[in-house]
Scaffold this active site. Structure first.
Site, PDB file in Angstrom:
ATOM      1  N   LEU A   1      11.679   6.830  16.965  1.00 44.67           N
ATOM      2  CA  LEU A   1      12.225   6.746  18.320  1.00 44.67           C
ATOM      3  C   LEU A   1      11.241   6.064  19.283  1.00 44.67           C
ATOM      4  O   LEU A   1      11.558   5.053  19.888  1.00 44.67           O
ATOM      5  CB  LEU A   1      12.543   8.167  18.789  1.00 44.67           C
ATOM      6  CG  LEU A   1      13.657   8.348  19.786  1.00 44.67           C
ATOM      7  CD1 LEU A   1      14.930   7.665  19.343  1.00 44.67           C
ATOM      8  CD2 LEU A   1      13.900   9.850  19.990  1.00 44.67           C
TER       9      LEU A   1
ATOM     10  N   CYS B   1       2.457  -1.744  15.484  1.00 47.94           N
ATOM     11  CA  CYS B   1       2.440  -1.556  14.023  1.00 47.94           C
ATOM     12  C   CYS B   1       1.821  -2.742  13.294  1.00 47.94           C
ATOM     13  O   CYS B   1       2.196  -3.896  13.532  1.00 47.94           O
ATOM     14  CB  CYS B   1       3.872  -1.331  13.532  1.00 47.94           C
ATOM     15  SG  CYS B   1       3.973  -1.238  11.734  1.00 47.94           S
TER      16      CYS B   1
ATOM     17  N   CYS C   1       0.591   2.654   8.772  1.00 47.71           N
ATOM     18  CA  CYS C   1       1.411   1.710   8.059  1.00 47.71           C
ATOM     19  C   CYS C   1       0.928   0.267   8.198  1.00 47.71           C
ATOM     20  O   CYS C   1       0.813  -0.274   9.276  1.00 47.71           O
ATOM     21  CB  CYS C   1       2.795   1.957   8.631  1.00 47.71           C
ATOM     22  SG  CYS C   1       3.953   0.729   8.818  1.00 47.71           S
TER      23      CYS C   1
ATOM     24  N   GLU D   1       0.829  -1.196   0.000  1.00 49.03           N
ATOM     25  CA  GLU D   1       0.000   0.000   0.000  1.00 49.03           C
ATOM     26  C   GLU D   1       0.866   1.250   0.000  1.00 49.03           C
ATOM     27  O   GLU D   1       2.024   1.223   0.410  1.00 49.03           O
ATOM     28  CB  GLU D   1      -0.878  -0.003   1.245  1.00 49.03           C
ATOM     29  CG  GLU D   1      -0.041  -0.062   2.497  1.00 49.03           C
ATOM     30  CD  GLU D   1      -0.823  -0.392   3.746  1.00 49.03           C
ATOM     31  OE1 GLU D   1      -1.947  -0.899   3.636  1.00 49.03           O
ATOM     32  OE2 GLU D   1      -0.296  -0.130   4.821  1.00 49.03           O
TER      33      GLU D   1
ATOM     34  N   CYS E   1       3.711   8.446   0.467  1.00 53.05           N
ATOM     35  CA  CYS E   1       4.340   7.589   1.478  1.00 53.05           C
ATOM     36  C   CYS E   1       4.433   6.181   0.885  1.00 53.05           C
ATOM     37  O   CYS E   1       3.425   5.558   0.562  1.00 53.05           O
ATOM     38  CB  CYS E   1       3.488   7.612   2.738  1.00 53.05           C
ATOM     39  SG  CYS E   1       4.124   6.564   4.035  1.00 53.05           S
TER      40      CYS E   1
ATOM     41  N   CYS F   1       7.313  -4.134  15.595  1.00 56.10           N
ATOM     42  CA  CYS F   1       7.020  -3.151  16.641  1.00 56.10           C
ATOM     43  C   CYS F   1       5.622  -3.434  17.208  1.00 56.10           C
ATOM     44  O   CYS F   1       4.710  -3.825  16.468  1.00 56.10           O
ATOM     45  CB  CYS F   1       7.095  -1.728  16.089  1.00 56.10           C
ATOM     46  SG  CYS F   1       8.755  -1.312  15.523  1.00 56.10           S
TER      47      CYS F   1
ATOM     48  N   CYS G   1       6.978  -6.702   7.642  1.00 53.49           N
ATOM     49  CA  CYS G   1       8.220  -6.189   8.246  1.00 53.49           C
ATOM     50  C   CYS G   1       8.684  -7.180   9.298  1.00 53.49           C
ATOM     51  O   CYS G   1       7.873  -7.750  10.017  1.00 53.49           O
ATOM     52  CB  CYS G   1       7.972  -4.824   8.884  1.00 53.49           C
ATOM     53  SG  CYS G   1       9.452  -4.094   9.613  1.00 53.49           S
TER      54      CYS G   1
HETATM   55  N1  SAH Z   1      10.126   0.872   9.376  1.00 58.02           N
HETATM   56  C1  SAH Z   1      10.343   2.276   9.301  1.00 58.02           C
HETATM   57  C2  SAH Z   1       9.490   2.962   8.272  1.00 58.02           C
HETATM   58  C3  SAH Z   1       8.067   2.520   8.173  1.00 58.02           C
HETATM   59  S1  SAH Z   1       7.068   2.816   9.600  1.00 58.02           S
HETATM   60  C4  SAH Z   1      10.175   2.924  10.641  1.00 58.02           C
HETATM   61  O1  SAH Z   1       9.695   2.262  11.572  1.00 58.02           O
HETATM   62  O2  SAH Z   1      10.575   4.075  10.769  1.00 58.02           O
HETATM   63  C5  SAH Z   1       6.792   4.558   9.385  1.00 58.02           C
HETATM   64  C6  SAH Z   1       6.261   5.264  10.609  1.00 58.02           C
HETATM   65  O3  SAH Z   1       4.898   4.890  10.852  1.00 58.02           O
HETATM   66  C7  SAH Z   1       7.051   4.935  11.862  1.00 58.02           C
HETATM   67  O4  SAH Z   1       7.440   6.091  12.551  1.00 58.02           O
HETATM   68  C8  SAH Z   1       6.054   4.110  12.617  1.00 58.02           C
HETATM   69  O5  SAH Z   1       6.309   4.147  13.949  1.00 58.02           O
HETATM   70  C9  SAH Z   1       4.742   4.729  12.225  1.00 58.02           C
HETATM   71  N2  SAH Z   1       3.592   3.887  12.585  1.00 58.02           N
HETATM   72  C10 SAH Z   1       3.500   2.546  12.528  1.00 58.02           C
HETATM   73  N3  SAH Z   1       2.303   2.120  12.995  1.00 58.02           N
HETATM   74  C11 SAH Z   1       1.622   3.239  13.356  1.00 58.02           C
HETATM   75  C12 SAH Z   1       0.333   3.459  13.923  1.00 58.02           C
HETATM   76  N4  SAH Z   1      -0.478   2.460  14.193  1.00 58.02           N
HETATM   77  N5  SAH Z   1      -0.044   4.736  14.161  1.00 58.02           N
HETATM   78  C13 SAH Z   1       0.787   5.779  13.864  1.00 58.02           C
HETATM   79  N6  SAH Z   1       2.007   5.623  13.344  1.00 58.02           N
HETATM   80  C14 SAH Z   1       2.434   4.375  13.096  1.00 58.02           C
HETATM   81 FE1  SF4 Z   2       8.548  -2.355  10.831  1.00 53.15          FE
HETATM   82 FE2  SF4 Z   2       6.301  -1.141  11.544  1.00 53.15          FE
HETATM   83 FE3  SF4 Z   2       8.362  -1.200  13.231  1.00 53.15          FE
HETATM   84 FE4  SF4 Z   2       8.525   0.343  11.007  1.00 53.15          FE
HETATM   85  S1  SF4 Z   2       7.103   0.598  12.734  1.00 53.15           S
HETATM   86  S2  SF4 Z   2      10.085  -1.087  11.823  1.00 53.15           S
HETATM   87  S3  SF4 Z   2       7.337  -0.953   9.594  1.00 53.15           S
HETATM   88  S4  SF4 Z   2       7.186  -2.997  12.504  1.00 53.15           S
END
Ligand code: SAH
Ligand code: SF4
Length: 343
Positions: free
Chosen positions: A212, A113, A329, A86, A99, A110, A106
């Site tokens: 972060l 996420c 994401c 997406e 974006c 996290c 991934c």
């Molecule tokens: N893996 C990379 C880039 C993709 S995630 C990273 O983690 O930086 C891009 C951003 O989307 C990250 O800052 C992540 O923390 C944020 N993100 C992921 N899930 C989210 C959610 N449910 N609500 C808001 N931001 C989210």
């Molecule tokens: Fe992967 Fe989502 Fe963590 Fe970014 S925020 S590193 S996409 S698991």
């Protein structure tokens, strides 16, 4: 999107003149043409010969969602091998930012996420990343606008797919092709330190963003499992090297999870690390992906930002137009993707 080297080699195989390859590349990247049949500057037999060997589109758009004011639009694509990825377009008065996803799923996982919940299926190829941008470039062209910025902040960890991500950046920036300024491109990493170090040495002036989400290692390790490999000292060490070498800023992203990472302890730890003038903090309201975490109120985010500013942190709250269309994401692909898992 087709890499210009591939076009060159097919042109050579076909015995076509080199300027024909340039014409095709120009039609793809400038004309945003998706079918050789539409490259009418080329003789018909050559169009047919190329069409038999190359396919301009690496992704098929299968579903789009938009917010009522059109400020955010999200498209779900299918790869040739049946994966769902997406991308999101966010439009502002004078900017239009795409974006882009860099992987299907991934591996980092996290806690908050949706992409992490899928596990890693595979990394995307540069062509598949560029095609997400080109899709929205076509949509915008019909509205008399163009893509002004690209952020690699969709599904996936760009630095776990480093070579293809950087190849996509170079293709987008190519002065003979799409011509997007390097300073209009940002790559977001969760803190893959060897990736930050490689990025530091890249000749292109791309922007670096680092996710972060916590001020202390203890909390960060709970939210971002990779923190056990690359802790905050490692990440800030790599960022300091990046700044020394490039004299560029680093944007730190902080997804605010109510009652979890917005505590006084976390704020204090954050203030000590995210120092001006080169470090900037961007607070992002959590988009609900399940029941485990809660979204903060808009006024609580503003208060947090004001408090951080008071302490000297360069802090902003990110406008999040994507709420309501599952724009966080991985959310849409998780629901629709053939690899969807319950959760
Ligand atoms: N893996 C990379 C880039 C993709 S995630 C990273 O983690 O930086 C891009 C951003 O989307 C990250 O800052 C992540 O923390 C944020 N993100 C992921 N899930 C989210 C959610 N449910 N609500 C808001 N931001 C989210
Ligand atoms: Fe992967 Fe989502 Fe963590 Fe970014 S925020 S590193 S996409 S698991």
């Amino acid at each position: 999107m087709i890499d210009p080297h591939v076009i060159d080699s097919v042109a050579a195989d076909l015995g076509a003149k080199p300027y024909r390859a340039r014409q095709i590349y120009e039609a793809l990247t400038h004309g945003l043409v998706t079918d050789f049949a539409d490259m009418t500057a080329l003789p018909l037999d050559l169009r047919c010969a190329f069409a038999q060997r190359l396919e301009p589109l690496s992704l098929r758009a299968i579903e789009s969602q938009l917010t009522a004011d059109l400020a955010a639009r999200k498209t779900l694509f299918e790869t040739r091998d049946g994966h769902a990825v997406e991308a999101v377009l966010m439009t502002y008065t004078s900017r239009a930012t795409v974006c882009v996803s860099t992987q299907v799923g991934c591996a980092v996982g996290c806690a908050f996420c949706a992409s992490g919940r899928m596990g890693l299926q595979r990394g995307l190829e540069a062509e598949e990343m560029v095609d997400q941008v080109f899709h929205f470039a076509r949509v915008l062209r019909d509205e008399g606008r163009q893509v002004t910025n690209v952020v690699f902040m969709g599904m996936g960890e760009p630095f776990h797919n480093y070579d293809e991500t950087l190849r996509a950046c170079r293709l987008l920036n190519d002065q003979a092709g799409f011509r997007l300024a390097a300073r209009a491109i940002s790559v977001s990493t969760v803190g893959v330190v060897p990736g930050i170090d490689r990025f530091t040495d890249e000749p292109l002036q791309l922007n670096l963003a680092v996710s972060l989400h916590a001020g202390t290692d203890e909390l960060r390790a709970r939210l971002v499992p990779l923190n056990r490999t690359y802790g905050l000292d490692d990440i800030f060490g790599a960022c300091a090297r990046y700044v020394r070498r490039t004299h560029r800023k680093v944007l730190f992203e902080y997804v605010v999870l109510r009652g979890v990472n917005d505590t006084p302890e976390q704020m204090q730890a954050l203030q000590a690390r995210v120092r001006p003038p080169h470090y900037h903090l961007n607070l992002i309201a959590f988009n609900e992906t399940g029941d485990e975490f809660a979204r903060p109120q808009a006024r609580d985010l503003s208060a947090l930002c004001a408090q951080l500013r008071q302490a000297g942190v360069l802090c902003t709250v990110r406008r999040s137009p994507g709420r309501g269309i599952e724009a966080a994401c991985g959310q849409l692909a998780l629901r629709c993707g053939p690899q969807a898992v319950p959760g």
